[in-house]
Write an enzyme that holds these catalytic residues in place. Structure first.
Site: not given
Lengths: 332, 332
Positions: B15, B220, B222, B253, B264
């Site tokens: 996703r 979650h 990064h 990026c 992530n």
């Protein structure tokens, strides 16, 4: 949880990075770029800079310019410049350069296979070489202060290294230091091939402290498998206050042309972590990132540091890409 | 120190990665490659796979094939496949696909600027949208179980986010859940822009637990600034047992063409860390690294994961480069 108030950062990027980058191309980094990077690092507030390695130019041709580097060096007040060496020839080259500080240290490997490959020495020969080095220091009138154990957390040739063997090697270092009138006030454990993990670090630190409570432990970590900063954090939580790191994460593998496998933990990421945790390093992160960009230009390819890509704070402009789409999770 | 015995890994790479990689080129990843990667991930032992996002195809054209992906999906027994959405239109698209599990969740942003940019909503509008979503779930006969807070640790537009505001947003999520007959059994805190650090995570987790002791916290994270794995470790030490990660560190990026800024936290690095700490994930790391290599081929450039470069154990052959020089520290 006993985070130190301040930590000592030792920048090894020039030594380790120049050496590494030059493996396939000794001239990979221009002489002037080396000097410029050393100067940029000296302006960051870092106190100790490891800049050269005195090894045989046939073995490590990219370090053949070690004397020229030191000769051209313009020392900055308050910064200690060091070089490393593996034998008496290297030591003699190092002490011939008064701009370099002499760190009377000894080195052993915790992996015999690595010692054989890296220095063509068995464990016994490795200890004999350390003993000769200790005697040389004594002859120079200095006492051994520092020990280094390479491959202290694992080895690509041997796999995991038993803690008992690491302690045994430290014991040998300690014995040699005392035989030659010194003692290990500092012990650096090097994760030479990136095998450490947070639990292994904490267990090793606890065992070393139990046996040598008066010895300060430093860590030389690599980020080969992505756990570098987790390892630094685990060590900080246990009060470790000395880290050897390399600007930009220099010292990586040759695939690094693709921004590939990581080398040393990146100095700027360690300093950023310390800043966030309220642990003082005395280093200016903005200047450090400038030095990182200089290092990238000098080697001619992206370095593994993530912070070098992202910056400390991405501003509004940078957070929106050319097409105006936001560079975030869209939704989460 | 209360490491969990096992953790739940939620793979969001398809996703988040497909979405991200397609920002400048919606066709960046071939349809068949998307399916192949989802299949490879399903074979690793991961239990939950977030595979699509039901957002407006004009806003996120690279997710226009969400229905086609789900239609072509061959579900693997024991794996839960999910999609995300931000409004009622997306929810209706999601529930039209019986192969996807419905996770009755609500989302709020802890940064109003981010909410305005990402979803064109003020805080009030964001809460109203969540309230409408809660009502929709109630109409569907399901109770809200899950809350998500975006930008919970900082924001590129606003800088640090006060903890009090994060708690206030969680309070709103909790209120809406209860108003619609549900409760927050799980709360995911998203470090959407990579601002977290270990201390901030531990402080936030402690504050949330104090107020909502029966709510399970997921993260979650990064790896934007290099602290991703240090943050995971800090969370594990505090007993956090749910992590959303992306294979290879997808979601980075656009400079990632150079192996640039990280997205992530990489699933394989999180699983590797857990393996080393003796925390069970149920995931086969070898298969996960295979999936990572597949992901790299699919996107056509190196991904940020370090473990993907190095492997878990580098063998003798790989540890020596073409010229026979060892790829280690020469000396330390």
């Amino acid at each position: 949880m006993m985070l130190p108030k301040q930590v000592e950062i030792v920048e090894v990027g020039p030594r380790e990075g120049f050496q590494f980058e030059g493996i396939s191309r000794p001239e990979a980094i221009a002489f002037d770029d080396k000097l410029a990077l050393i100067a940029a690092l000296a302006a960051t507030g870092v106190k100790t800079l490891q800049i050269v390695s005195f090894v045989h130019p046939k073995q490590v041709p990219q370090m053949a310019d070690a004397e020229r580097i030191v000769e051209a060096l313009q020392p900055v007040s308050g910064v200690t410049y060091t070089g490393i060496y593996l034998n008496d020839v290297g030591l003699k080259r190092a002490i011939a350069n008064p701009k370099l500080a002499l760190v009377p240290d000894l080195v052993l490997s915790a992996s015999e296979t690595f010692a054989l490959r890296n220095q063509k020495r068995t464990f016994d020969e490795d200890a004999q070489a350390a003993r000769r080095m200790g005697a040389l220091y004594r002859d120079l009138g200095v006492a051994v202060t520092t020990g280094n154990v390479m491959a202290a957390f694992g080895c690509n040739y041997e796999g995991p290294i038993p803690l008992s063997r690491v302690l045994e090697r430290i014991g040998t270092l300690s014995d040699i230091a005392e035989e030659t009138g010194g003692r290990l006030s500092t012990l650096n454990l090097a994760d030479t091939m990136g095998w450490a993990d947070p639990t292994l670090i904490r267990r090793t630190v606890a065992a070393v402290r139990e046996r040598w409570p008066a010895t300060r432990i430093g860590l030389h970590l690599h980020d080969t498998r992505g756990l570098g900063l987790a390892n630094v954090y685990a060590a900080l939580v246990d009060g470790i206050d000395r880290f050897e790191c390399a600007i930009g994460g220099l010292g990586g593998c040759p695939f690094a042309g693709h921004g590939g496998a990581a080398g040393n933990v990146a100095t700027e990421e360690v300093v950023f972590l310390c800043d966030r945790l309220g642990v003082s390093t005395g280093i200016d992160l903005t200047r450090l990132l400038d030095a990182g960009r200089l290092a990238e230009r000098a080697v001619g390819h992206p370095l593994p540091s993530r912070l070098l890509r992202s910056g400390v704070e991405i501003g509004l402009q940078k957070a929106v890409n050319d097409s105006g789409v936001h560079l975030f999770d869209h939704g989460r």
